[in-house]
Design an enzyme around this catalytic site. Sequence first.
Site, PDB file in Angstrom:
ATOM      1  N   ILE A  35       0.879  -1.173   0.000  1.00 43.67           N
ATOM      2  CA  ILE A  35       0.000   0.000   0.000  1.00 43.67           C
ATOM      3  C   ILE A  35       0.911   1.217   0.000  1.00 43.67           C
ATOM      4  O   ILE A  35       1.894   1.256   0.753  1.00 43.67           O
ATOM      5  CB  ILE A  35      -0.967   0.025   1.207  1.00 43.67           C
ATOM      6  CG1 ILE A  35      -1.830   1.318   1.190  1.00 43.67           C
ATOM      7  CG2 ILE A  35      -0.237  -0.111   2.528  1.00 43.67           C
ATOM      8  CD1 ILE A  35      -2.971   1.322   2.196  1.00 43.67           C
ATOM      9  N   ALA A  36       0.646   2.167  -0.854  1.00 46.09           N
ATOM     10  CA  ALA A  36       1.479   3.366  -0.877  1.00 46.09           C
ATOM     11  C   ALA A  36       0.675   4.537  -1.417  1.00 46.09           C
ATOM     12  O   ALA A  36      -0.181   4.383  -2.288  1.00 46.09           O
ATOM     13  CB  ALA A  36       2.718   3.137  -1.746  1.00 46.09           C
ATOM     14  N   VAL A  37       0.975   5.691  -0.856  1.00 47.84           N
ATOM     15  CA  VAL A  37       0.386   6.952  -1.299  1.00 47.84           C
ATOM     16  C   VAL A  37       1.529   7.866  -1.719  1.00 47.84           C
ATOM     17  O   VAL A  37       2.536   7.982  -0.993  1.00 47.84           O
ATOM     18  CB  VAL A  37      -0.441   7.603  -0.164  1.00 47.84           C
ATOM     19  CG1 VAL A  37      -0.910   9.003  -0.545  1.00 47.84           C
ATOM     20  CG2 VAL A  37      -1.634   6.719   0.205  1.00 47.84           C
ATOM     21  N   GLU A  92       2.730  -7.278   6.943  1.00 54.73           N
ATOM     22  CA  GLU A  92       4.012  -7.048   7.622  1.00 54.73           C
ATOM     23  C   GLU A  92       4.429  -5.614   7.365  1.00 54.73           C
ATOM     24  O   GLU A  92       4.155  -5.075   6.290  1.00 54.73           O
ATOM     25  CB  GLU A  92       5.137  -7.921   7.048  1.00 54.73           C
ATOM     26  CG  GLU A  92       4.966  -9.407   7.196  1.00 54.73           C
ATOM     27  CD  GLU A  92       4.518 -10.032   5.897  1.00 54.73           C
ATOM     28  OE1 GLU A  92       4.715  -9.417   4.827  1.00 54.73           O
ATOM     29  OE2 GLU A  92       3.951 -11.147   5.951  1.00 54.73           O
ATOM     30  N   ASN A 135       9.060   1.750  10.493  1.00 57.53           N
ATOM     31  CA  ASN A 135       8.058   2.532   9.753  1.00 57.53           C
ATOM     32  C   ASN A 135       6.935   2.959  10.696  1.00 57.53           C
ATOM     33  O   ASN A 135       5.789   2.500  10.607  1.00 57.53           O
ATOM     34  CB  ASN A 135       7.519   1.712   8.581  1.00 57.53           C
ATOM     35  CG  ASN A 135       6.755   2.562   7.586  1.00 57.53           C
ATOM     36  OD1 ASN A 135       6.460   3.722   7.843  1.00 57.53           O
ATOM     37  ND2 ASN A 135       6.427   1.961   6.443  1.00 57.53           N
ATOM     38  N   TYR A 182      -1.847   2.041  10.640  1.00 53.22           N
ATOM     39  CA  TYR A 182      -2.571   0.766  10.745  1.00 53.22           C
ATOM     40  C   TYR A 182      -3.329   0.670  12.070  1.00 53.22           C
ATOM     41  O   TYR A 182      -4.457   0.174  12.104  1.00 53.22           O
ATOM     42  CB  TYR A 182      -1.598  -0.410  10.612  1.00 53.22           C
ATOM     43  CG  TYR A 182      -1.007  -0.581   9.231  1.00 53.22           C
ATOM     44  CD1 TYR A 182      -1.816  -0.549   8.092  1.00 53.22           C
ATOM     45  CD2 TYR A 182       0.367  -0.787   9.052  1.00 53.22           C
ATOM     46  CE1 TYR A 182      -1.271  -0.702   6.818  1.00 53.22           C
ATOM     47  CE2 TYR A 182       0.915  -0.951   7.789  1.00 53.22           C
ATOM     48  CZ  TYR A 182       0.096  -0.904   6.677  1.00 53.22           C
ATOM     49  OH  TYR A 182       0.630  -1.064   5.425  1.00 53.22           O
TER      50      TYR A 182
HETATM   51  C1  LIG Z   1       1.227   4.561   5.323  1.00 56.83           C
HETATM   52  C2  LIG Z   1       0.512   5.374   4.225  1.00 56.83           C
HETATM   53  C3  LIG Z   1      -0.054   4.404   3.194  1.00 56.83           C
HETATM   54  C4  LIG Z   1      -0.632   6.148   4.866  1.00 56.83           C
HETATM   55  O1  LIG Z   1      -1.313   6.884   3.873  1.00 56.83           O
HETATM   56  P1  LIG Z   1      -1.760   8.419   4.136  1.00 56.83           P
HETATM   57  O2  LIG Z   1      -2.576   8.833   2.972  1.00 56.83           O
HETATM   58  O3  LIG Z   1      -0.567   9.224   4.453  1.00 56.83           O
HETATM   59  O4  LIG Z   1      -2.659   8.224   5.449  1.00 56.83           O
HETATM   60  P2  LIG Z   1      -3.907   9.078   5.959  1.00 56.83           P
HETATM   61  O5  LIG Z   1      -3.750  10.499   5.595  1.00 56.83           O
HETATM   62  O6  LIG Z   1      -5.167   8.397   5.561  1.00 56.83           O
HETATM   63  O7  LIG Z   1      -3.755   8.848   7.516  1.00 56.83           O
HETATM   64  C5  LIG Z   1      -2.866   9.661   8.252  1.00 56.83           C
HETATM   65  C6  LIG Z   1      -2.311   8.874   9.398  1.00 56.83           C
HETATM   66  O8  LIG Z   1      -1.266   8.003   8.944  1.00 56.83           O
HETATM   67  C7  LIG Z   1      -0.106   8.154   9.773  1.00 56.83           C
HETATM   68  N1  LIG Z   1       0.891   8.899   8.956  1.00 56.83           N
HETATM   69  C8  LIG Z   1       0.975   8.830   7.600  1.00 56.83           C
HETATM   70  N2  LIG Z   1       1.989   9.599   7.166  1.00 56.83           N
HETATM   71  C9  LIG Z   1       2.566  10.159   8.219  1.00 56.83           C
HETATM   72  C10 LIG Z   1       3.665  11.042   8.377  1.00 56.83           C
HETATM   73  N3  LIG Z   1       4.386  11.490   7.345  1.00 56.83           N
HETATM   74  N4  LIG Z   1       3.959  11.447   9.629  1.00 56.83           N
HETATM   75  C11 LIG Z   1       3.262  11.014  10.678  1.00 56.83           C
HETATM   76  N5  LIG Z   1       2.209  10.154  10.582  1.00 56.83           N
HETATM   77  C12 LIG Z   1       1.859   9.733   9.366  1.00 56.83           C
HETATM   78  C13 LIG Z   1      -0.584   8.909  10.996  1.00 56.83           C
HETATM   79  O9  LIG Z   1      -1.149   7.968  11.890  1.00 56.83           O
HETATM   80  C14 LIG Z   1      -1.666   9.786  10.404  1.00 56.83           C
HETATM   81  O10 LIG Z   1      -2.599  10.168  11.353  1.00 56.83           O
HETATM   82  P3  LIG Z   1      -2.631  11.724  11.840  1.00 56.83           P
HETATM   83  O11 LIG Z   1      -2.849  12.532  10.596  1.00 56.83           O
HETATM   84  O12 LIG Z   1      -3.767  11.771  12.793  1.00 56.83           O
HETATM   85  O13 LIG Z   1      -1.304  11.957  12.458  1.00 56.83           O
HETATM   86  C15 LIG Z   1       1.458   6.372   3.561  1.00 56.83           C
HETATM   87  O14 LIG Z   1       2.037   7.190   4.542  1.00 56.83           O
HETATM   88  C16 LIG Z   1       2.547   5.771   2.697  1.00 56.83           C
HETATM   89  O15 LIG Z   1       2.369   5.560   1.500  1.00 56.83           O
HETATM   90  N6  LIG Z   1       3.740   5.516   3.256  1.00 56.83           N
HETATM   91  C17 LIG Z   1       4.863   5.017   2.480  1.00 56.83           C
HETATM   92  C18 LIG Z   1       4.670   3.589   2.062  1.00 56.83           C
HETATM   93  C19 LIG Z   1       4.499   2.691   3.246  1.00 56.83           C
HETATM   94  O16 LIG Z   1       5.158   2.811   4.245  1.00 56.83           O
HETATM   95  N7  LIG Z   1       3.559   1.724   3.121  1.00 56.83           N
HETATM   96  C20 LIG Z   1       3.306   0.738   4.136  1.00 56.83           C
HETATM   97  C21 LIG Z   1       4.257  -0.390   3.933  1.00 56.83           C
HETATM   98  S1  LIG Z   1       3.861  -1.768   5.035  1.00 56.83           S
END
Ligand SMILES: CC(C)(COP(=O)(O)OP(=O)(O)OC[C@H]1O[C@@H](n2cnc3c(N)ncnc32)[C@H](O)[C@@H]1OP(=O)(O)O)[C@@H](O)C(=O)NCCC(=O)NCCS
Length: 147
Positions: A71-73, A105, A110, A117
């Site tokens: 999963i990635a954004v 996993e 991270n 999650y």
């Molecule tokens: C994990 C991921 C998919 C979350 O997607 P997102 O669109 O950023 O998430 P959302 O905006 O829906 O949710 C935000 C929450 O995610 C967490 N989060 C995501 N990015 C964060 C950052 N840069 N710093 C701190 N918390 C973060 C926090 O819990 C946050 O909650 P908050 O806003 O209340 O602090 C994204 O950060 C991502 O692509 N990360 C890189 C790839 C990765 O690590 N994938 C998982 C591999 S197992």
Amino acid sequence: MMTNIRLSNPSDLKSLLVIENNTNPSPWTEKQMQSSFDVGHHSFLCEDNNENVIGFVIYVAVEQEAHLLNIAVDNNYQKKGIGSILVNHLKKQVQAMGINLITLEVRVSNTNAISFYKKHDFIEDAIRANYYSKPKPEDALLMSARL
Ligand SMILES: CC(C)(COP(=O)(O)OP(=O)(O)OC[C@H]1O[C@@H](n2cnc3c(N)ncnc32)[C@H](O)[C@@H]1OP(=O)(O)O)[C@@H](O)C(=O)NCCC(=O)NCCS
């Protein structure tokens, strides 16, 4: 922001790889991404109103369990709720398939993803030592959510 969720298809490969390369410390290669399509993993993506791909999910369904493979954004779109849209869609989709357990996993380093999650009701199940080898050895945290 207006977003749309749709199934990924092989012509999205390049868009997924751009995000993958910008977000994963050990990104899937083009070959790995291609073979994920070939073996029939489930994948859907989120696009903005200009049809730019801004996030994606890849998972595999095995009997009564869905395993989240990726999963990635896009970096520029993180922390705007896109990941939450993707996870909620995943939950709905697997529930419709009669599955009520999602496993994954995540690298122990991270912390952003782990807190993400937990926010989505995943719990910590176990640590798998040295699960990742690249870019350096690292433990995995195994997490799961019951739907
Ligand atoms: C994990 C991921 C998919 C979350 O997607 P997102 O669109 O950023 O998430 P959302 O905006 O829906 O949710 C935000 C929450 O995610 C967490 N989060 C995501 N990015 C964060 C950052 N840069 N710093 C701190 N918390 C973060 C926090 O819990 C946050 O909650 P908050 O806003 O209340 O602090 C994204 O950060 C991502 O692509 N990360 C890189 C790839 C990765 O690590 N994938 C998982 C591999 S197992």
